[in-house]
Motif scaffolding. Structure first.
Motif, PDB file in Angstrom:
ATOM      1  N   LEU A  22      47.012  41.329  33.560  1.00  0.00           N
ATOM      2  CA  LEU A  22      47.588  40.810  32.308  1.00  0.00           C
ATOM      3  C   LEU A  22      48.600  40.004  32.253  1.00  0.00           C
ATOM      4  CD1 LEU A  22      48.479  44.783  30.904  1.00  0.00           C
ATOM      5  CD2 LEU A  22      46.752  42.940  30.307  1.00  0.00           C
ATOM      6  N   VAL A  23      49.491  39.649  33.291  1.00  0.00           N
ATOM      7  CA  VAL A  23      50.384  38.635  33.431  1.00  0.00           C
ATOM      8  C   VAL A  23      49.502  37.275  33.583  1.00  0.00           C
ATOM      9  CG1 VAL A  23      51.939  37.576  35.047  1.00  0.00           C
ATOM     10  CG2 VAL A  23      52.187  39.919  34.751  1.00  0.00           C
ATOM     11  N   LEU A  24      48.388  37.282  34.230  1.00  0.00           N
ATOM     12  CA  LEU A  24      47.644  35.911  34.238  1.00  0.00           C
ATOM     13  C   LEU A  24      47.089  35.620  32.917  1.00  0.00           C
ATOM     14  CD1 LEU A  24      45.831  36.566  37.725  1.00  0.00           C
ATOM     15  CD2 LEU A  24      47.800  35.189  37.171  1.00  0.00           C
ATOM     16  N   GLN A  25      46.422  36.788  32.160  1.00  0.00           N
ATOM     17  CA  GLN A  25      46.171  36.429  30.712  1.00  0.00           C
ATOM     18  C   GLN A  25      47.158  35.925  29.839  1.00  0.00           C
ATOM     19  OE1 GLN A  25      44.148  40.134  29.465  1.00  0.00           O
ATOM     20  NE2 GLN A  25      42.443  40.008  30.917  1.00  0.00           N
ATOM     21  N   ASP A  26      48.617  36.627  30.121  1.00  0.00           N
ATOM     22  CA  ASP A  26      49.654  36.043  29.077  1.00  0.00           C
ATOM     23  C   ASP A  26      49.903  34.547  29.579  1.00  0.00           C
ATOM     24  OD1 ASP A  26      49.835  38.521  27.918  1.00  0.00           O
ATOM     25  OD2 ASP A  26      51.465  39.326  29.396  1.00  0.00           O
ATOM     26  N   VAL A  27      49.979  34.426  30.591  1.00  0.00           N
ATOM     27  CA  VAL A  27      50.130  32.905  31.235  1.00  0.00           C
ATOM     28  C   VAL A  27      49.180  31.935  30.662  1.00  0.00           C
ATOM     29  CG1 VAL A  27      50.376  31.270  33.082  1.00  0.00           C
ATOM     30  CG2 VAL A  27      51.222  33.473  33.351  1.00  0.00           C
ATOM     31  N   SER A  28      47.788  32.427  30.619  1.00  0.00           N
ATOM     32  CA  SER A  28      46.936  31.555  30.036  1.00  0.00           C
ATOM     33  C   SER A  28      46.873  31.430  28.568  1.00  0.00           C
ATOM     34  CB  SER A  28      45.489  32.037  30.183  1.00  0.00           C
ATOM     35  OG  SER A  28      44.342  31.407  29.752  1.00  0.00           O
ATOM     36  N   TRP A  29      47.381  32.583  27.768  1.00  0.00           N
ATOM     37  CA  TRP A  29      47.318  32.744  26.272  1.00  0.00           C
ATOM     38  C   TRP A  29      48.879  31.683  26.084  1.00  0.00           C
ATOM     39  CZ3 TRP A  29      51.740  34.433  23.625  1.00  0.00           C
ATOM     40  CH2 TRP A  29      51.524  34.643  22.423  1.00  0.00           C
ATOM     41  N   CYS A  30      49.692  31.591  26.845  1.00  0.00           N
ATOM     42  CA  CYS A  30      50.925  30.881  26.396  1.00  0.00           C
ATOM     43  C   CYS A  30      50.781  29.568  26.569  1.00  0.00           C
ATOM     44  CB  CYS A  30      51.968  31.356  27.478  1.00  0.00           C
ATOM     45  SG  CYS A  30      53.731  30.673  27.210  1.00  0.00           S
ATOM     46  N   ARG A  60      45.731  50.071  41.920  1.00  0.00           N
ATOM     47  CA  ARG A  60      45.168  49.694  40.638  1.00  0.00           C
ATOM     48  C   ARG A  60      45.964  49.381  39.383  1.00  0.00           C
ATOM     49  NH1 ARG A  60      39.893  48.291  41.629  1.00  0.00           N
ATOM     50  NH2 ARG A  60      38.647  49.650  42.983  1.00  0.00           N
ATOM     51  N   PHE A  61      46.853  50.053  39.195  1.00  0.00           N
ATOM     52  CA  PHE A  61      47.987  49.919  38.307  1.00  0.00           C
ATOM     53  C   PHE A  61      48.584  48.312  38.365  1.00  0.00           C
ATOM     54  CE2 PHE A  61      51.838  50.267  35.789  1.00  0.00           C
ATOM     55  CZ  PHE A  61      51.277  50.292  34.548  1.00  0.00           C
ATOM     56  N   ILE A  62      49.038  48.147  39.803  1.00  0.00           N
ATOM     57  CA  ILE A  62      49.533  46.971  40.051  1.00  0.00           C
ATOM     58  C   ILE A  62      48.364  45.873  39.701  1.00  0.00           C
ATOM     59  CG2 ILE A  62      50.477  45.462  41.902  1.00  0.00           C
ATOM     60  CD1 ILE A  62      51.867  47.904  42.844  1.00  0.00           C
ATOM     61  N   HIS A  63      47.076  45.946  40.326  1.00  0.00           N
ATOM     62  CA  HIS A  63      46.210  45.006  39.840  1.00  0.00           C
ATOM     63  C   HIS A  63      46.097  44.622  38.620  1.00  0.00           C
ATOM     64  CE1 HIS A  63      42.743  42.338  40.943  1.00  0.00           C
ATOM     65  NE2 HIS A  63      41.897  43.343  40.291  1.00  0.00           N
ATOM     66  N   TYR A 102      59.028  42.348  32.395  1.00  0.00           N
ATOM     67  CA  TYR A 102      58.153  43.329  32.104  1.00  0.00           C
ATOM     68  C   TYR A 102      57.609  43.672  33.412  1.00  0.00           C
ATOM     69  CZ  TYR A 102      54.021  45.571  30.109  1.00  0.00           C
ATOM     70  OH  TYR A 102      52.977  46.568  30.022  1.00  0.00           O
ATOM     71  N   TYR A 103      57.226  42.747  34.083  1.00  0.00           N
ATOM     72  CA  TYR A 103      56.323  43.124  35.438  1.00  0.00           C
ATOM     73  C   TYR A 103      57.086  43.771  36.427  1.00  0.00           C
ATOM     74  CZ  TYR A 103      53.705  42.402  39.880  1.00  0.00           C
ATOM     75  OH  TYR A 103      53.357  42.537  41.012  1.00  0.00           O
ATOM     76  N   MET A 146      48.815  41.873  24.395  1.00  0.00           N
ATOM     77  CA  MET A 146      47.661  41.738  25.371  1.00  0.00           C
ATOM     78  C   MET A 146      46.572  42.185  25.520  1.00  0.00           C
ATOM     79  SD  MET A 146      51.084  42.053  28.244  1.00  0.00           S
ATOM     80  CE  MET A 146      52.514  41.053  28.276  1.00  0.00           C
ATOM     81  N   GLY A 147      45.365  41.828  25.662  1.00  0.00           N
ATOM     82  CA  GLY A 147      44.169  42.463  25.624  1.00  0.00           C
ATOM     83  C   GLY A 147      43.886  42.791  27.228  1.00  0.00           C
ATOM     84  N   ASN A 148      42.901  43.743  27.074  1.00  0.00           N
ATOM     85  CA  ASN A 148      42.368  44.471  28.294  1.00  0.00           C
ATOM     86  C   ASN A 148      41.180  43.509  28.945  1.00  0.00           C
ATOM     87  OD1 ASN A 148      41.668  45.760  30.553  1.00  0.00           O
ATOM     88  ND2 ASN A 148      41.542  47.778  29.868  1.00  0.00           N
ATOM     89  N   SER A 149      41.140  43.012  30.044  1.00  0.00           N
ATOM     90  CA  SER A 149      40.251  42.022  30.574  1.00  0.00           C
ATOM     91  C   SER A 149      38.677  42.825  31.188  1.00  0.00           C
ATOM     92  CB  SER A 149      40.741  40.895  31.404  1.00  0.00           C
ATOM     93  OG  SER A 149      41.083  41.747  32.612  1.00  0.00           O
ATOM     94  N   TYR A 150      39.028  44.117  31.171  1.00  0.00           N
ATOM     95  CA  TYR A 150      37.988  44.951  31.674  1.00  0.00           C
ATOM     96  C   TYR A 150      37.095  45.392  30.777  1.00  0.00           C
ATOM     97  CZ  TYR A 150      41.180  45.625  35.937  1.00  0.00           C
ATOM     98  OH  TYR A 150      41.910  45.198  36.903  1.00  0.00           O
ATOM     99  N   SER A 151      35.900  45.101  31.486  1.00  0.00           N
ATOM    100  CA  SER A 151      34.541  45.652  30.570  1.00  0.00           C
ATOM    101  C   SER A 151      34.298  46.952  30.813  1.00  0.00           C
ATOM    102  CB  SER A 151      33.327  44.852  30.765  1.00  0.00           C
ATOM    103  OG  SER A 151      33.082  44.806  32.219  1.00  0.00           O
TER     104      SER A 151
END
Length: 529
Positions: free
Chosen positions: A63-71, A55-58, A124-125, A1-6
Motif C-alpha cells: 500500500l505504501v508503494l502504491q501511495d508513493v506512485s499515486w502521489c 502477510r499484513f506487513i507485506h 500511518y505505517y 488506497m486500492g488493493n493491488s491483489y487480484s
C-alpha cells in the motif's frame, strides 16, 4: 488506497496459509498423548500469528508503494526525474522564482510535497505496522506455551517420582516376601524332581548290625582303607573324628582322616579328595571306603561325580552322614540374594569366613539350594556304587535348650607319654591328660532345629533337614535316636552305656556299606551269567 491483489493472488495466499498451517505443520500424536497435542496447538497458533503478521506487513508495504506512485503521478513529478533530485537540498523549498515546470526549482517544490506525503504514510505505517503490536499479540501465546511446557515438565517429573516410588515399593515388597518365604519352595526338591532315583529304607538292617556291634560282634573287614572326611570348619575343631579314628585303629583297621581344607569350595575339595584316594589306593593296594560328615559327604560325592573315570575300581562305597546333599536352608537363608539386608549379611559372612577363618565364601555358598541344584544337574553320581544316606533329628526338648549336654575333651600334646607296661595303664595316663572343654553345641543345634521346625515345619538335626540329606538311589538310614548335627563327630564327656555312641554308629554304617557292596557284586555276577 486500492488493493493491488487480484483474486488469483488472494486464493493463492489462502491456499498457502492453509497448506503451511494445517497440512505441513500438523504433527501426529506421540506417546505423550494429550500433552503433546496441546503443545502442537500452541506451536500452530504461534506459527499462524507469525504468518499473519508477515502477510499484513507485506500488505501495508505494498500500500505504501502504491501511495508513493499515486502521489508522484498526482503532482506531475516524473519518478525518473525525482530520482535525480538531491535528497537533502531543502534550501530551495518554497522558492517561487524557480517554479517553472520541468526545471530544477519545480523538482524541489514537488519534492517538498512528496516529503509531506511520505511523513503521513510513514506515521500511518509506523502505527499500523509496528512490530510491537504483533509482539503484543504473540507474547501471550509464548507465555501460554511456556506455562504449558512448565506444567508438562512438572507433571512428567511427578509421574517419574511416582514411578520411582512405585518401583521402590515393589522392590521392598519383593524383598519382604522373599525374606518371609525363605527356603519353603526349595526344601525337599530332590524328592519332587521326577528324574531322580528313589531311595531304599535300610534302617532295620542298620539297627540289627548296630545291636550286633554293641554285643561285641565286629565284622568290618580289613580288606579296605577307611577314609573319614570332615565337614565345614573342621580345621578349627581338633576333636573332629578323633575318637572314631582311634576306635577303628584299635580294631586293627586302616583308618585315615582326610587332610583337606574344609573351608574351601566343593570343587576344590573334590580334586583334593581325588588325589588323596589315589594315594591311599596305590599305597595300600586296597579299595577305599568313604564316610563323609556334613560338607565332607558333599565333597566326597562331588569327587565321585566329577572324577569317576579315574576313581572307578578304587572306591568301594560312600556313606553320607548328615550331609546337605540337596542343600541346607541355613546357608540359603544367609546368602540368598534379593532379600532384606542381603548385601550386609554377605559382607559379614565374607569377613568371618575369609578374614577371620581364612577360608573361602564358596564353601558356604556351595551348600545353598541354588548351587546344589546346578551342580547335581551337571554332575550325576555313578549308578554302580553303594551309597548310604544317614540323617537324624535333633531334640528340641526344653531340657536340651537349657543345658549344655556336650562337653568335649582336649588332650595336652606337649606332655610326653611313657608306657608303663600295659595298655590299661597307658589309657589311664592318657585320660588324665585330657581337659574338659565346654561346647554348647547341643543347645545351639536344638535352637536351630526349633527354628526350622517353626518356620518351615521340617525336621532337622539343627542344620540339615531330613529330606535334603537323602541322596537319590541310596539306602537311607533313619535312626530313632535323637541326634543333633555334631553328635556323630564329637565325643561326650558323659556317656550313656545303654545307648550307642558315635564310634559304634560309624562302624555300623561302614558294615552296612560293605554288605551293600557284596549285594551289588552278586547282582552283577547274576546279570553276567
Amino acid at each position: 488506497m486500492g488493493n493491488s491483489y487480484s483474486d488469483e493472488e488472494i486464493s493463492e495466499i489462502h491456499s498457502t496459509a492453509h497448506y503451511e498451517v494445517v497440512t505441513n505443520r500438523s504433527l501426529p500424536l506421540d506417546y505423550h498423548g494429550i500433552f503433546s497435542l496441546m503443545d502442537d496447538i500452541f506451536t500452530h497458533l504461534l506459527e499462524l500469528t507469525t504468518y499473519i503478521s508477515h502477510r499484513f506487513i507485506h500488505f501495508v508495504e505494498n500500500l505504501v508503494l502504491q501511495d508513493v506512485s499515486w502521489c508522484s503521478e498526482d503532482s506531475g513529478v516524473n519518478p525518473a526525474v525525482l530520482e535525480d533530485c538531491p535528497s537533502s537540498s531543502t534550501s530551495y523549498i518554497g522558492d517561487t522564482s524557480l517554479g517553472t515546470p520541468g526545471t530544477k526549482a519545480s523538482c524541489y517544490r514537488n519534492e517538498s510535497l512528496v516529503n509531506k506525503k511520505f511523513k503521513v504514510i510513514e506515521t500511518y505505517y509506523s502505527y499500523w505496522c509496528d512490530p510491537l503490536i504483533f509482539q503484543g499479540l504473540t507474547i501471550p501465546l509464548f507465555g501460554l506455551r511456556l506455562a504449558w511446557r512448565w506444567a508438562l515438565a512438572c507433571c512428567g517429573y511427578s509421574f517419574y517420582c511416582i514411578r520411582c516410588a512405585q518401583a521402590r515399593f515393589l522392590s521392598i515388597t519383593s524383598r519382604v516376601q522373599k525374606t518371609l518365604r525363605g527356603s519353603s519352595d526349595d526344601i525337599g526338591w530332590l524328592q519332587h524332581t521326577p528324574e531322580m532315583a528313589t531311595v531304599e529304607d535300610g534302617t532295620a538292617r542298620f539297627l540289627g548290625m548296630l545291636e550286633c556291634i554293641r554285643n561285641g560282634e565286629h565284622t568290618l573287614p580289613n580288606s579296605f582303607v577307611y577314609l573319614l572326611i570332615p565337614g565345614l570348619f573342621s580345621n578349627h575343631g581338633p576333636l573332629y573324628f578323633v575318637a572314631t579314628k582311634r576306635f577303628f585303629s584299635k580294631m586293627g583297621l586302616a583308618c585315615h582322616i582326610a587332610k583337606i581344607h574344609s573351608e574351601a569350595s566343593v570343587e576344590h575339595n573334590a580334586w583334593e579328595l581325588k588325589q588323596y584316594i589315589e594315594e591311599l589306593y596305590w599305597g595300600s593296594g586296597k579299595c577305599v571306603m568313604l564316610l563323609g560328615h556334613s560338607k565332607g559327604g558333599v565333597d566326597a560325592a562331588a569327587a565321585l561325580s566329577m572324577y569317576w573315570s579315574d576313581l572307578k575300581g578304587k572306591v568301594a562305597g560312600l556313606a553320607l552322614v548328615q550331609s546337605p546333599y540337596g542343600g541346607t536352608p541355613i546357608a540359603s537363608d544367609i546368602l540368598r540374594e534379593g532379600q532384606i539386608a542381603d548385601k550386609e549379611t554377605r559382607r559379614i559372612m565374607e569377613l568371618l569366613i575369609c578374614k577371620v577363618i581364612k577360608g573361602d565364601i564358596r564353601a558356604l555358598e556351595d551348600l545353598t539350594y541354588e548351587k546344589r541344584k546346578d551342580f547335581i544337574m551337571k554332575h550325576k553320581l555313578p549308578d554302580n556304587i553303594p551309597l548310604i544316606s544317614f540323617h537324624s533329628e535333633a531334640s528340641i526338648a526344653p531340657g536340651v535348650l537349657a543345658t549344655m549336654t556336650h562337653i568335649a575333651h582336649a588332650e595336652l600334646p606337649w606332655l610326653p607319654l611313657f608306657k608303663l607296661g600295659c595298655e590299661e595303664s597307658y589309657d589311664y595316663v592318657r585320660s588324665r591328660l585330657q581337659l574338659p572343654v565346654v561346647m554348647p553345641i547341643s543347645a545351639a543345634m536344638a535352637v536351630s532345629a526349633l527354628h526350622l521346625q517353626l518356620r518351615y515345619g521340617q525336621k532337622s538335626d539343627g542344620l540339615v533337614t531330613c529330606c535334603d540329606a537323602e541322596v537319590p538311589g541310596s539306602v537311607v538310614v533313619r535312626p530313632d535316636q535323637k541326634l543333633d548335627h555334631a553328635w556323630m563327630v564329637y565325643s561326650s564327656w558323659w556317656k550313656d552305656s545303654s545307648k550307642p555312641d558315635a564310634c559304634e554308629m560309624c562302624e555300623a554304617l561302614l558294615t552296612l556299606l560293605v554288605d551293600l557292596r557284596k549285594m551289588k557284586q552278586q547282582e552283577r555276577e547274576r546279570a553276567g551269567n
